[in-house]
Design a protein around this motif. Structure first.
Motif, PDB file in Angstrom:
ATOM      1  N   ARG A  29      62.422  66.337 -16.562  1.00  0.00           N
ATOM      2  CA  ARG A  29      62.554  65.120 -17.362  1.00  0.00           C
ATOM      3  C   ARG A  29      62.783  63.887 -16.490  1.00  0.00           C
ATOM      4  NH1 ARG A  29      67.996  64.595 -20.908  1.00  0.00           N
ATOM      5  NH2 ARG A  29      66.613  62.962 -21.686  1.00  0.00           N
ATOM      6  N   TYR A  30      63.359  64.090 -15.296  1.00  0.00           N
ATOM      7  CA  TYR A  30      63.649  62.960 -14.417  1.00  0.00           C
ATOM      8  C   TYR A  30      62.401  62.495 -13.665  1.00  0.00           C
ATOM      9  CZ  TYR A  30      66.514  60.013 -11.400  1.00  0.00           C
ATOM     10  OH  TYR A  30      67.062  58.932 -10.756  1.00  0.00           O
ATOM     11  N   PHE A  31      61.599  63.449 -13.178  1.00  0.00           N
ATOM     12  CA  PHE A  31      60.429  63.096 -12.373  1.00  0.00           C
ATOM     13  C   PHE A  31      59.118  63.146 -13.144  1.00  0.00           C
ATOM     14  CE2 PHE A  31      63.516  64.575  -9.195  1.00  0.00           C
ATOM     15  CZ  PHE A  31      63.497  63.511  -8.321  1.00  0.00           C
ATOM     16  N   GLY A  32      59.073  63.953 -14.187  1.00  0.00           N
ATOM     17  CA  GLY A  32      57.806  64.174 -14.883  1.00  0.00           C
ATOM     18  C   GLY A  32      57.074  62.934 -15.343  1.00  0.00           C
ATOM     19  N   PRO A  33      57.793  61.940 -15.921  1.00  0.00           N
ATOM     20  CA  PRO A  33      57.072  60.767 -16.419  1.00  0.00           C
ATOM     21  C   PRO A  33      56.390  59.930 -15.341  1.00  0.00           C
ATOM     22  CG  PRO A  33      59.267  60.934 -17.406  1.00  0.00           C
ATOM     23  CD  PRO A  33      59.211  61.913 -16.289  1.00  0.00           C
ATOM     24  N   TRP A  34      56.948  59.883 -14.131  1.00  0.00           N
ATOM     25  CA  TRP A  34      56.408  59.000 -13.094  1.00  0.00           C
ATOM     26  C   TRP A  34      55.822  59.757 -11.912  1.00  0.00           C
ATOM     27  CZ3 TRP A  34      61.012  55.377 -14.082  1.00  0.00           C
ATOM     28  CH2 TRP A  34      60.596  54.252 -14.835  1.00  0.00           C
ATOM     29  N   TRP A  35      56.464  60.820 -11.478  1.00  0.00           N
ATOM     30  CA  TRP A  35      55.873  61.707 -10.490  1.00  0.00           C
ATOM     31  C   TRP A  35      55.466  62.982 -11.204  1.00  0.00           C
ATOM     32  CZ3 TRP A  35      59.642  61.411  -5.646  1.00  0.00           C
ATOM     33  CH2 TRP A  35      59.513  60.133  -5.067  1.00  0.00           C
ATOM     34  N   LEU A 182      55.507  50.738 -14.906  1.00  0.00           N
ATOM     35  CA  LEU A 182      55.350  51.545 -13.707  1.00  0.00           C
ATOM     36  C   LEU A 182      56.664  51.683 -12.938  1.00  0.00           C
ATOM     37  CD1 LEU A 182      52.311  51.723 -11.453  1.00  0.00           C
ATOM     38  CD2 LEU A 182      54.498  51.363 -10.352  1.00  0.00           C
ATOM     39  N   ALA A 183      57.535  50.711 -13.027  1.00  0.00           N
ATOM     40  CA  ALA A 183      58.833  50.793 -12.353  1.00  0.00           C
ATOM     41  C   ALA A 183      59.739  49.697 -12.882  1.00  0.00           C
ATOM     42  CB  ALA A 183      58.675  50.656 -10.836  1.00  0.00           C
ATOM     43  N   ASN A 184      61.057  49.961 -12.841  1.00  0.00           N
ATOM     44  CA  ASN A 184      61.998  48.962 -13.339  1.00  0.00           C
ATOM     45  C   ASN A 184      62.852  48.336 -12.241  1.00  0.00           C
ATOM     46  OD1 ASN A 184      63.370  51.691 -13.363  1.00  0.00           O
ATOM     47  ND2 ASN A 184      65.134  50.383 -13.762  1.00  0.00           N
ATOM     48  N   ASP A 185      62.783  48.883 -11.000  1.00  0.00           N
ATOM     49  CA  ASP A 185      63.656  48.332  -9.970  1.00  0.00           C
ATOM     50  C   ASP A 185      63.042  48.393  -8.574  1.00  0.00           C
ATOM     51  OD1 ASP A 185      66.298  47.302  -9.090  1.00  0.00           O
ATOM     52  OD2 ASP A 185      66.392  49.215  -8.049  1.00  0.00           O
ATOM     53  N   ARG A 186      62.385  49.500  -8.226  1.00  0.00           N
ATOM     54  CA  ARG A 186      61.769  49.668  -6.912  1.00  0.00           C
ATOM     55  C   ARG A 186      60.384  50.261  -7.075  1.00  0.00           C
ATOM     56  NH1 ARG A 186      66.206  52.405  -2.747  1.00  0.00           N
ATOM     57  NH2 ARG A 186      68.068  51.394  -3.531  1.00  0.00           N
ATOM     58  N   VAL A 187      59.521  49.978  -6.113  1.00  0.00           N
ATOM     59  CA  VAL A 187      58.192  50.593  -6.072  1.00  0.00           C
ATOM     60  C   VAL A 187      57.861  50.970  -4.633  1.00  0.00           C
ATOM     61  CG1 VAL A 187      57.233  49.429  -8.105  1.00  0.00           C
ATOM     62  CG2 VAL A 187      57.048  48.346  -5.848  1.00  0.00           C
ATOM     63  N   PHE A 188      56.982  51.949  -4.473  1.00  0.00           N
ATOM     64  CA  PHE A 188      56.357  52.235  -3.186  1.00  0.00           C
ATOM     65  C   PHE A 188      55.041  51.463  -3.118  1.00  0.00           C
ATOM     66  CE2 PHE A 188      58.991  56.016  -3.685  1.00  0.00           C
ATOM     67  CZ  PHE A 188      59.449  56.251  -2.398  1.00  0.00           C
ATOM     68  N   SER A 198      48.110  49.668  -2.867  1.00  0.00           N
ATOM     69  CA  SER A 198      48.415  50.630  -3.924  1.00  0.00           C
ATOM     70  C   SER A 198      49.905  50.615  -4.229  1.00  0.00           C
ATOM     71  CB  SER A 198      47.988  52.035  -3.496  1.00  0.00           C
ATOM     72  OG  SER A 198      46.593  52.100  -3.275  1.00  0.00           O
ATOM     73  N   VAL A 199      50.236  50.903  -5.480  1.00  0.00           N
ATOM     74  CA  VAL A 199      51.626  50.894  -5.930  1.00  0.00           C
ATOM     75  C   VAL A 199      51.946  52.213  -6.620  1.00  0.00           C
ATOM     76  CG1 VAL A 199      53.385  49.659  -7.264  1.00  0.00           C
ATOM     77  CG2 VAL A 199      51.422  48.400  -6.318  1.00  0.00           C
ATOM     78  N   LEU A 200      53.067  52.830  -6.243  1.00  0.00           N
ATOM     79  CA  LEU A 200      53.589  54.036  -6.879  1.00  0.00           C
ATOM     80  C   LEU A 200      54.985  53.752  -7.412  1.00  0.00           C
ATOM     81  CD1 LEU A 200      52.786  56.881  -4.278  1.00  0.00           C
ATOM     82  CD2 LEU A 200      51.622  56.490  -6.459  1.00  0.00           C
ATOM     83  N   PRO A 201      55.419  54.477  -8.451  1.00  0.00           N
ATOM     84  CA  PRO A 201      56.778  54.266  -8.967  1.00  0.00           C
ATOM     85  C   PRO A 201      57.831  54.928  -8.113  1.00  0.00           C
ATOM     86  CG  PRO A 201      55.678  55.964 -10.227  1.00  0.00           C
ATOM     87  CD  PRO A 201      54.655  55.435  -9.267  1.00  0.00           C
ATOM     88  N   THR A 277      53.269  54.421 -16.685  1.00  0.00           N
ATOM     89  CA  THR A 277      52.080  54.615 -15.871  1.00  0.00           C
ATOM     90  C   THR A 277      52.494  55.009 -14.455  1.00  0.00           C
ATOM     91  OG1 THR A 277      52.021  52.218 -15.496  1.00  0.00           O
ATOM     92  CG2 THR A 277      50.578  53.105 -17.200  1.00  0.00           C
ATOM     93  N   THR A 278      51.559  55.543 -13.696  1.00  0.00           N
ATOM     94  CA  THR A 278      51.932  56.215 -12.455  1.00  0.00           C
ATOM     95  C   THR A 278      51.320  55.623 -11.191  1.00  0.00           C
ATOM     96  OG1 THR A 278      50.113  57.803 -12.729  1.00  0.00           O
ATOM     97  CG2 THR A 278      52.257  58.398 -13.653  1.00  0.00           C
ATOM     98  N   ARG A 279      50.411  54.665 -11.312  1.00  0.00           N
ATOM     99  CA  ARG A 279      49.780  54.151 -10.095  1.00  0.00           C
ATOM    100  C   ARG A 279      48.887  52.970 -10.444  1.00  0.00           C
ATOM    101  NH1 ARG A 279      48.171  57.752  -5.211  1.00  0.00           N
ATOM    102  NH2 ARG A 279      47.354  56.216  -3.749  1.00  0.00           N
ATOM    103  N   GLY A 280      48.598  52.140  -9.442  1.00  0.00           N
ATOM    104  CA  GLY A 280      47.630  51.069  -9.638  1.00  0.00           C
ATOM    105  C   GLY A 280      47.584  50.161  -8.425  1.00  0.00           C
ATOM    106  N   PRO A 281      46.568  49.297  -8.341  1.00  0.00           N
ATOM    107  CA  PRO A 281      46.485  48.323  -7.254  1.00  0.00           C
ATOM    108  C   PRO A 281      47.244  47.046  -7.605  1.00  0.00           C
ATOM    109  CG  PRO A 281      44.492  48.249  -8.573  1.00  0.00           C
ATOM    110  CD  PRO A 281      45.343  49.329  -9.174  1.00  0.00           C
TER     111      PRO A 281
END
Length: 369
Positions: A29-35, A182-188, A198-201, A277-281
């Motif tokens: 439940r912690y990682f499934g939605p984003w990773w 995609l993220a609420n505080d930090r992104v890769f 590219s952006v990851l959560p 969502t999980t990724r995007g430019p």
């Protein structure tokens, strides 16, 4: 019986195993939605593993071995930690107040033992994320302090600003209007060979103030679900829980810091009805400011992306690399990503405390051409 969950992001992975299904279900439940997190029966699918067991006796033994040896002190996840290195190169650590003990081996595997299943699950989630984080940093990803949403075409809008500038307000307001969160505080972020970024959560509990929750029209649904037994993330301050129980809708403060509700990532979808969502430019930077009684408007603000907007091993304040899971370079892709990101369009603007006015303004601002 051993339970296992595989967690992966951009082709890098870690497997969390446990003698308690509660712990591995927590990973889902912690990682499934984003990773990408899935149950697995093969614990050898990943190079790195985190073993997290409910085992009070071993936790006590490991804690004693750390305290009896020359050791150093640190603060990890805002809690005291003691740690030492064995002659074989393993790192042993303990958080006695939480009855948790750790052992990180040179091959990248981490062992966590404790008496309480919630404490063990929290520790396992942090160390699993740090393990994947280390792999991503080695592969050229770096961490940016920003919230992020994706438009219908998949492009990412990154919101930057100092604490209290409105990063969460912008992200949740736009997500309520149908954009993907995609993220609420930090992104890769990582520069791609085609000239895009590219952006990851960054998976984490999402902090939302009571006032913002109410302004966005989400308070009643969240409180109803909470009263029906849907519990929020355990890192939430008890005073916020008490306020929610009492039906209070106003912000709760301590020494100038707002105390906020803490949502599991999956609750952003189930309780707040947001699309994750999980990724995007990366497409554009948004730089908000909040002035309570002002009208939302565009600003001629010169704020630009700064190197201080990135997290590095030197600037990390919550999760120091006690266990040696991060690369020595701290993220080799920082300069390349920084150079490409500074070329993105940017928009600075002011928001108010009027949620309806903010919504109308942001909808017009981010409308796709």
């Amino acid at each position: 019986m051993t339970h296992a969950t595989r967690i992966s992001a951009d082709h890098h992975a870690v497997i969390v195993t446990s003698n308690a299904g509660f712990v591995t279900d927590w990973m889902l439940r912690y990682f499934g939605p984003w990773w990408h997190a899935t149950s697995t029966t093969d614990a050898d699918q990943a190079e790195r593993t985190v073993r997290a067991d409910i085992d009070p006796e071993t936790a006590e033994m490991l804690t004693r071995s750390v305290l009896d040896a020359p050791h150093e002190k640190a603060e990890y996840a805002r809690a005291p930690m003691v740690h030492t290195r064995t002659p074989e190169g393993a790192v042993r650590a303990a958080q006695p107040d939480q009855q948790l003990a750790y052992e990180a081996r040179p091959d990248g595997t981490v062992r966590i033992v404790g008496a309480d299943e919630v404490a063990v699950a929290l520790a396992a989630a942090r160390l699993a994320r740090e393990s994947v984080r280390g792999q991503l940093l080695t592969d050229g990803w770096v961490i940016l302090h920003a919230s992020a949403v994706t438009r219908g075409n998949g492009a990412v809008l990154l919101t930057l600003g100092n604490k209290g500038a409105g990063k969460t307000t912008v992200a949740l307001t736009l997500a309520r209007q149908g954009l993907g969160l995609l993220a609420n505080d930090r992104v890769f972020v990582r520069a791609a060979v085609d000239g895009t970024v590219s952006v990851l959560p960054w998976p984490s509990a999402a902090a939302v103030g009571l006032g913002l929750l109410n302004a966005l029209g989400l308070y009643d649904e969240v409180r109803a679900r909470f009263m029906a037994g849907d519990r929020l993330h355990p890192t939430q301050d008890q005073r916020v829980t008490d306020a929610l129980l009492a039906g209070k809708r106003t912000p709760q403060w301590e020494n100038g810091r707002e105390l906020k509700l803490q949502f599991f990532p999956d609750q952003l979808a189930t309780m707040l009805q947001l699309t994750l969502t999980t990724r995007g430019p990366a497409e554009r930077f948004l730089f908000p400011q909040i002035t309570p009684n002002a009208e939302p408007e565009l600003l001629d603000d010169k704020r630009m992306l700064r190197e201080e907007d990135f997290f590095t091993a030197a600037s990390e304040d919550r999760y120091p690399d006690v266990f040696g899971l991060l690369p020595d370079n701290g993220g080799a892709g920082l300069r390349t990503a920084f150079g490409m990101l500074t070329g993105l369009p940017r928009t600075a603007f002011r928001l108010s405390h009027d949620a309806a006015a903010n919504t109308d303004f942001l909808k017009a601002l981010t409308a796709e051409e």
